[in-house]
Design a protein around this motif. Sequence first.
Motif, mmCIF file in Angstrom:
data_model
loop_
_atom_site.group_PDB
_atom_site.id
_atom_site.type_symbol
_atom_site.label_atom_id
_atom_site.label_comp_id
_atom_site.label_asym_id
_atom_site.label_seq_id
_atom_site.Cartn_x
_atom_site.Cartn_y
_atom_site.Cartn_z
ATOM 1 N N UNK A 369 0.825 -1.210 0.000
ATOM 2 C CA UNK A 369 0.000 0.000 0.000
ATOM 3 C C UNK A 369 0.860 1.263 0.000
ATOM 4 N N UNK A 370 1.810 1.276 -0.946
ATOM 5 C CA UNK A 370 2.652 2.438 -1.159
ATOM 6 C C UNK A 370 2.376 2.989 -2.558
ATOM 7 N N UNK A 371 2.738 4.242 -2.790
ATOM 8 C CA UNK A 371 2.522 4.839 -4.099
ATOM 9 C C UNK A 371 3.420 4.179 -5.138
ATOM 10 N N UNK A 372 2.939 4.129 -6.371
ATOM 11 C CA UNK A 372 3.663 3.454 -7.443
ATOM 12 C C UNK A 372 4.355 4.464 -8.360
ATOM 13 N N UNK A 373 5.591 4.165 -8.736
ATOM 14 C CA UNK A 373 6.316 5.014 -9.685
ATOM 15 C C UNK A 373 5.539 5.102 -10.994
ATOM 16 N N UNK A 374 5.592 6.263 -11.642
ATOM 17 C CA UNK A 374 4.971 6.404 -12.954
ATOM 18 C C UNK A 374 5.674 7.518 -13.730
ATOM 19 N N UNK A 375 5.562 7.512 -15.061
ATOM 20 C CA UNK A 375 6.362 8.432 -15.884
ATOM 21 C C UNK A 375 6.047 9.908 -15.709
ATOM 22 N N UNK A 376 4.834 10.251 -15.258
ATOM 23 C CA UNK A 376 4.518 11.679 -15.110
ATOM 24 C C UNK A 376 4.556 12.118 -13.641
ATOM 25 N N UNK A 377 4.980 11.197 -12.762
ATOM 26 C CA UNK A 377 5.125 11.484 -11.325
ATOM 27 C C UNK A 377 3.844 12.078 -10.729
ATOM 28 N N UNK A 378 2.727 11.528 -11.154
ATOM 29 C CA UNK A 378 1.443 11.923 -10.574
ATOM 30 C C UNK A 378 0.944 10.749 -9.722
ATOM 31 N N UNK A 379 0.768 11.012 -8.444
ATOM 32 C CA UNK A 379 0.385 9.941 -7.517
ATOM 33 C C UNK A 379 -1.023 10.137 -6.966
ATOM 34 N N UNK A 380 -1.594 11.306 -7.262
ATOM 35 C CA UNK A 380 -2.968 11.566 -6.838
ATOM 36 C C UNK A 380 -3.584 12.544 -7.841
ATOM 37 N N UNK A 381 -4.887 12.586 -7.826
ATOM 38 C CA UNK A 381 -5.617 13.496 -8.719
ATOM 39 C C UNK A 381 -6.883 13.931 -7.990
ATOM 40 N N UNK A 402 -2.417 2.022 -17.209
ATOM 41 C CA UNK A 402 -0.952 1.972 -17.192
ATOM 42 C C UNK A 402 -0.343 2.857 -18.273
ATOM 43 N N UNK A 403 -0.896 2.777 -19.486
ATOM 44 C CA UNK A 403 -0.370 3.587 -20.583
ATOM 45 C C UNK A 403 -1.106 4.929 -20.646
ATOM 46 N N UNK A 404 -0.481 5.903 -21.275
ATOM 47 C CA UNK A 404 -1.117 7.206 -21.444
ATOM 48 C C UNK A 404 -2.395 7.075 -22.269
ATOM 49 N N UNK A 405 -3.456 7.778 -21.865
ATOM 50 C CA UNK A 405 -4.688 7.748 -22.660
ATOM 51 C C UNK A 405 -4.611 8.652 -23.891
#
Length: 449
Positions: A369-381, A402-405
Motif C-alpha cells: 500500500x505504497x505509491x507506485x512510480x509512474x512516468x509523469x510522477x502523478x500519484x494523486x488526482x 498503465x499507458x497514457x490515454x
Amino acid sequence: MDEQTLKNQLEETTSLAEEAYIYAFPMLENLKTMDRIAGPKAPSKTQRRFNTLLSNTKLLGPEFKKIVAPNNDTVYSSSWLDLSHEPLVLSVPDIPDQRYYVFQLVNLYNHNFGYAGSRTTGTSKGSFLIAGYDWSGPTPESIKKVFRSETRFVFLCGRTLIDGPGDVENVRAIQKGYILEPLSRYLGAPLTEDPPDPVFPAYDAEKASSPEFISYLNFIIGNAFIHPDDQPLIDQLAKIGVGPGKPFSSQDLSGEMQEAIRKGIVAATEKIRNKAREMGMKVNGWNTLADSHGPREIMGKKPLINAVGAAIGLYGNDKEEANNYSCSTDTDGKPVDGSVDRYILRFEKDNRPPVKAFWSITLYEPPLMLMAENPIQRYSIGDRTRDLQYGDDGSLTLFVQHESPGPGKEPNWLPCPAGPFVLALRNYWPDVKRFPLFVPPGIQRVEKE
C-alpha cells in the motif's frame, strides 16, 4: 484444586485475556510507533526527540515507505509529546488564503481528543494548551483552547495543504510559524535545559503477542487516567495480572495459565481480523471505515472497533475532519489490474464530493500500500489538479490505466502499475449536510483496443 475448578479457571483466563488483548491492541500499536520514532534504538538519522515539532516540506511519494497509504495532499508537522513535566503550548500563525490545515491530537488509547485547524478553530493565529490528565494549573488568558489528554504520551500530527512544488515556499513560511514549547517557556520563563526524554519499555513484536503484552498494558495505563467507563474492566482483568503500573512476568504463571492467555490472544486477533472484514459501508465497489476512529465519547464504548481502527491504520481522522473511501474492484466486482484492463471514473456534475476543503484520489500498489512510480510522477488526482478537463455537461472523467490515454486526455490521467492497485478517495472537511448523500462512482472497466 480439582480438575473441574482448574478447567473453569483456565476458561475464565482465556476469556479475560481475549478482552484484555482487544482493549490493549491500540495501545500496543501506538507504543510500537512511538518506539520506532522516538525510542532509544530508533535509527539515529530519523530518531525524533519528544516535544520537538518537526515539519517536512515535501509531498510524500513512492520513496516514502515508513507508513502504509500516506497521503499526497498535505505535508506533515509532527511530534511525540510527553506531558509528565508540564503542559505544552502549540502556537500557529495566521494561515493565508484560507488554506486548509489541521493539528490532530491522539492519545495512547487511540482516541482523537482534540483538533486545532481550519474546521474547528479557524485560520487566524492562536495558541493551544495541551495538558496531561493530572495538571491543575491556571490557564493563561492568551490561550485559545485547552486540550487535555488521558494519557501521558500523545501523538501530535499536523497536516498543511500544499498545492504542488510551486507552493513549497508558501508552506515553509507557514510552518516556520508553528511553535511547540513548554508552558513555562511560553509564559516567558528563562530558558532552561529540556528535560530528558522519557524511559519506556522497548517494543518487541514477539513479546507484544505473548502473555507479556500485559506488562506493556500495565505500563501504559500506569501512565494514564483510567476513565470511569474503563474501571470495571480493569478491575476484572486484575485476575490475570492487569493493573496500572503493576509488575508482571509470565514466568510467575503456570504453563497452563500461560497457554490459556495465549489462547485468548489468538481469539482476540481473529476477532479483530474478522471485524475488519465485515466493517464499513460498501457502495459501487468502494469501502469506507468512517467510524473506525474518533474521540472517547465514541470509541471508548467500542473497544473492538477501536482495535480494528488501529489494525487498519493508526491516526485516522474523525469522519467530520476527513471521510475516506478505498476501492480495489471494478463495477463488475472484478479486482482492478492495470496489466489487464483500463478504467475510468466518471463524476457527474451533481455528484462530486461535497467538501469544504478538498478531495483527492491517491493510487497505491498492494500489498505494501505504497505509491507506485509512474512516468509523469502523478500519484494523486483531485479537485486541485491543474488543467482538469470537464465535459460539456459538467461531468469529470478520470482515466486510470498503465499507458497514457493520449495527450488530450493526460490532464485527467492517474497512472497505475501494470498489476493490481487500490484507489483511496480522501474527502477533507466533508459538508455535514450534503456528504451523507454522496455516492462515489464505480470504477468502470474499458476494453483495450
